[in-house]
Design a protein around this motif. Structure first.
Motif, short mmCIF file in Angstrom:
data_model
loop_
_atom_site.label_atom_id
_atom_site.label_comp_id
_atom_site.label_asym_id
_atom_site.label_seq_id
_atom_site.Cartn_x
_atom_site.Cartn_y
_atom_site.Cartn_z
N ASP A 1 19.50 32.30 56.89
CA ASP A 1 20.58 33.20 56.50
C ASP A 1 20.87 34.22 57.59
O ASP A 1 19.95 34.72 58.25
CB ASP A 1 20.21 33.94 55.21
CG ASP A 1 20.11 32.99 54.02
OD1 ASP A 1 20.79 31.94 54.06
OD2 ASP A 1 19.35 33.29 53.08
N ASP A 2 22.14 34.53 57.78
CA ASP A 2 22.59 35.56 58.73
C ASP A 2 22.30 35.21 60.19
O ASP A 2 22.36 36.09 61.05
CB ASP A 2 21.97 36.92 58.41
CG ASP A 2 22.27 37.37 56.99
OD1 ASP A 2 23.42 37.13 56.55
OD2 ASP A 2 21.39 37.93 56.33
N VAL A 3 21.96 33.95 60.46
CA VAL A 3 21.69 33.53 61.84
C VAL A 3 22.65 32.40 62.20
O VAL A 3 22.88 31.49 61.39
CB VAL A 3 20.23 33.04 62.02
CG1 VAL A 3 20.01 32.54 63.45
CG2 VAL A 3 19.26 34.16 61.71
N GLU A 4 23.20 32.46 63.39
CA GLU A 4 24.05 31.39 63.89
C GLU A 4 23.40 30.78 65.12
O GLU A 4 23.14 31.48 66.10
CB GLU A 4 25.44 31.92 64.25
CG GLU A 4 26.39 30.83 64.74
CD GLU A 4 27.76 31.38 65.14
OE1 GLU A 4 27.78 32.49 65.72
OE2 GLU A 4 28.77 30.72 64.88
N PHE A 5 23.10 29.50 65.07
CA PHE A 5 22.51 28.79 66.20
C PHE A 5 23.61 28.07 66.98
O PHE A 5 24.58 27.57 66.41
CB PHE A 5 21.50 27.75 65.73
CG PHE A 5 20.32 28.32 64.99
CD1 PHE A 5 19.33 29.01 65.67
CD2 PHE A 5 20.20 28.16 63.61
CE1 PHE A 5 18.23 29.53 65.00
CE2 PHE A 5 19.12 28.68 62.93
CZ PHE A 5 18.13 29.37 63.62
N LYS A 6 23.45 28.02 68.30
CA LYS A 6 24.34 27.27 69.16
C LYS A 6 23.51 26.57 70.22
O LYS A 6 22.37 26.95 70.47
CB LYS A 6 25.36 28.20 69.85
CG LYS A 6 26.29 28.96 68.92
CD LYS A 6 27.26 29.82 69.72
CE LYS A 6 28.19 30.61 68.80
NZ LYS A 6 29.17 31.43 69.57
N VAL A 7 24.10 25.58 70.86
CA VAL A 7 23.45 24.90 71.98
C VAL A 7 24.12 25.37 73.26
O VAL A 7 25.32 25.11 73.46
CB VAL A 7 23.57 23.37 71.86
CG1 VAL A 7 22.92 22.70 73.09
CG2 VAL A 7 22.91 22.88 70.58
N GLN A 8 23.39 26.07 74.10
CA GLN A 8 23.96 26.47 75.39
C GLN A 8 23.86 25.28 76.33
O GLN A 8 22.78 24.80 76.65
CB GLN A 8 23.23 27.68 75.98
CG GLN A 8 23.87 28.14 77.29
CD GLN A 8 23.31 29.46 77.79
OE1 GLN A 8 22.99 30.34 77.01
NE2 GLN A 8 23.19 29.59 79.11
N ILE A 9 25.01 24.81 76.79
CA ILE A 9 25.02 23.60 77.62
C ILE A 9 25.27 23.89 79.09
O ILE A 9 24.97 23.05 79.94
CB ILE A 9 26.07 22.59 77.11
CG1 ILE A 9 27.47 23.22 77.10
CG2 ILE A 9 25.70 22.07 75.73
CD1 ILE A 9 28.58 22.24 76.75
N ALA A 10 25.82 25.06 79.40
CA ALA A 10 26.13 25.33 80.81
C ALA A 10 26.39 26.81 81.00
O ALA A 10 26.66 27.56 80.06
CB ALA A 10 27.34 24.52 81.26
N ALA A 11 26.30 27.24 82.25
CA ALA A 11 26.69 28.58 82.66
C ALA A 11 27.31 28.45 84.04
O ALA A 11 26.83 27.70 84.88
CB ALA A 11 25.49 29.51 82.70
N SER A 12 28.39 29.16 84.27
CA SER A 12 29.11 28.98 85.52
C SER A 12 29.93 30.22 85.82
O SER A 12 30.27 31.00 84.94
CB SER A 12 30.01 27.75 85.41
OG SER A 12 30.86 27.64 86.55
N SER A 13 30.28 30.36 87.09
CA SER A 13 31.20 31.42 87.48
C SER A 13 32.64 31.00 87.19
O SER A 13 33.55 31.81 87.28
CB SER A 13 31.05 31.73 88.98
OG SER A 13 31.28 30.55 89.75
#
Length: 371
Positions: A284-296
Motif C-alpha cells: 500500500d502507498d508504494v509505487e514500484f517501477k523498473v529503471q531501465i536507463a539513464a542518459s543526458s
C-alpha cells in the motif's frame, strides 16, 4: 542543486587541494565532466606507513595517471581538486565539484590498518555503518580537524561522534544507484582484471559524500600498511594498473548512461521470459517501477525508443534523465516486468520504489512492509 547541504558527496576522506584551478571549475555542458580527487595533501599526509612513502603521494600519482588517460577522450573534461602536494579542505573539494556541475566525482585514497589487512574497497554514501565502516568514516572525516574554525564551517560536525555520522542522512538518494553502479565496475576490474583481493562496495557516512550533488565514489586502492600491497601501491607498475582499472570503469560507466536509449540501444535478446502465475505482493502507498536507463539525452517516452517496452516514464535528476518501465504497487508484477526488460536487452535494469512521488530505498520498503 538542492540546498547548500547537498554539496559534494564522496571524495570524502581526507584532504585534497585545488591547484592551478583557473577556469577548469566552470560548468561545461558539452562534455562529460569528471572531477578527480587525490586524497590528502600538504600538511595532511594521510595514512601512516613505516615503509617510507605516504598516502598523499600515492593517491596523487594514481589520479594524475587516470586524468592523463581520460583527457585523451574529446568527450570528457577532467577537473582535479589538486595536481600538486597541497592541502584542500573538504568543503573546498565540494565547491570545486559542484561549481563545475560535474557528472562524476571520484576520490582516490589508500587504506590502513594495524594488522596486515589487504584488499580494495570502494565506498558510496550511506548511513548503515558497520564497525569497520564507521572506523573508515571516522578516519577520513578527521581531516576536518586540521582546518581552522572547523566548527563554524561544518555546523558543529564532530567526526569522532557516532551521532554526527548518523546525522549525515542520505542526501545523495538521487545518485546512489549510479554511484553503486560505478563502484561495482571499479571493484569488478580490480578483482577480475588485476586479480586483486576485492573487499567489495561499501557504504559509509563520509562528509564529502553527503555534500555532492552527483554520482560519487571513494576508492580505497589497497592497504598502504600492508608490506606487499603497500609496495605495490607505491610502484610504477601498481599505479599504472590501478589507474587503468579505474579509467576503464569510468569509461564503461559513461557508456552505460547512453547504452540503452535511442539510436544507441543494444540489440534485444531473443525473448524467452514466460510471465508465470504469481502470488500478489501488494504494498500500500508504494509505487514500484523498473529503471531501465539513464542518459543526458531527453527522449520521447515512446515504445520505439525502448525496444517496444511500454509504458515508459521519464524523470529529470540533476543533468540526467532517468527512464522507467511500468509502475505497480504489486512487487510480484514489477519483478516480472524487470525480467521482461532484461530480455529486451536492458541488462542493468533494476527496481525502484516511490512513496508520495519521492524515491525511497527499496530495501527499506520491503523490510518495513513485510510480515
Amino acid at each position: 542543486m538542492k540546498t547548500k547541504f547537498l554539496l559534494l558527496f564522496l571524495c570524502i576522506v581526507c584532504v585534497t587541494v585545488l591547484t592551478s584551478f583557473t577556469n577548469d571549475n566552470e560548468p561545461n555542458t558539452n562534455k562529460f565532466v569528471v572531477v578527480l580527487d587525490a586524497g590528502h595533501g600538504g600538511h595532511d599526509p594521510g595514512k601512516p606507513t613505516k615503509y617510507g612513502f605516504t598516502e598523499k603521494d600515492v593517491a596523487l600519482k594514481i589520479v594524475l595517471k587516470i586524468g592523463a588517460a581520460l583527457e585523451k577522450n574529446p568527450d570528457i573534461k577532467v577537473i582535479y581538486t589538486r595536481k600538486t602536494d597541497v592541502f584542500v579542505t573538504l568543503r573546498g573539494r565540494a565547491k570545486i565539484a559542484n561549481q563545475a556541475d560535474a557528472d562524476l566525482f571520484v576520490s582516490v585514497h589508500c587504506n590502513a590498518h594495524h594488522s596486515q589487512a589487504s584488499g580494495t574497497e570502494t565506498y558510496v554514501v550511506g548511513v548503515a555503518n558497520t564497525k569497520r565502516n564507521f572506523d573508515v568514516a571516522k578516519e577520513e572525516n578527521e581531516v576536518i580537524l586540521l582546518e581552522d574554525d572547523y566548527e563554524k564551517h561544518y555546523d558543529g560536525f564532530n567526526p569522532n561522534a557516532p551521532e554526527s555520522l548518523i546525522g549525515l542522512t542520505l542526501m545523495q538518494e538521487d545518485y546512489i544507484d549510479h554511484s553503486i553502479l560505478l563502484a561495482g565496475m571499479i571493484e569488478h576490474n580490480f578483482a577480475n582484471n588485476l586479480k586483486r583481493k576485492s573487499r567489495g562496495v561499501k557504504q559509509a557516512s563520509l562528509w564529502v559524500m553527503h555534500n555532492t550533488y552527483m554520482p560519487s565514489v571513494l576508492i580505497e586502492t589497497g592497504f598502504i600498511t600492508n608490506k606487499e600491497e603497500g609496495h605495490y601501491l607505491n610502484s610504477s607498475k601498481g599505479q599504472a594498473e590501478i589507474s587503468q582499472a579505474i579509467e576503464d570503469a569510468i569509461l564503461e560507466y559513461k557508456r552505460s548512461l547512453d547504452l540503452n536509449v535511442g539510436e544507441n540501444i543494444g540489440a534485444p535478446k531473443k525473448e524467452s521470459v514466460v510471465l508465470e502465475k504469481r502470488t500478489s505482493e501488494v504494498y500500500d502507498d508504494v509505487e514500484f517501477k523498473v529503471q531501465i536507463a539513464a542518459s543526458s539525452k531527453k527522449l520521447e517516452t515512446k515504445p520505439f525508443n525502448f525496444s517496444g517496452l511500454s509504458p515508459i516514464s521519464r524523470d529529470k535528476v540533476g543533468k540526467m534523465y532517468k527512464y522507467y518501465y511500468g509502475n505497480s504497487s504489486d512487487y510480484a508484477e514489477i519483478k516480472s516486468l524487470l525480467s521482461r526488460a532484461k530480455s529486451k536487452g536492458f541488462d542493468t535494469s533494476f527496481i525502484v520504489a516511490f512513496k508520495n512521488g519521492e524515491q525511497v530505498l527499496l530495501d527499506k520498503v520491503l523490510k518495513t512492509t513485510s510480515n
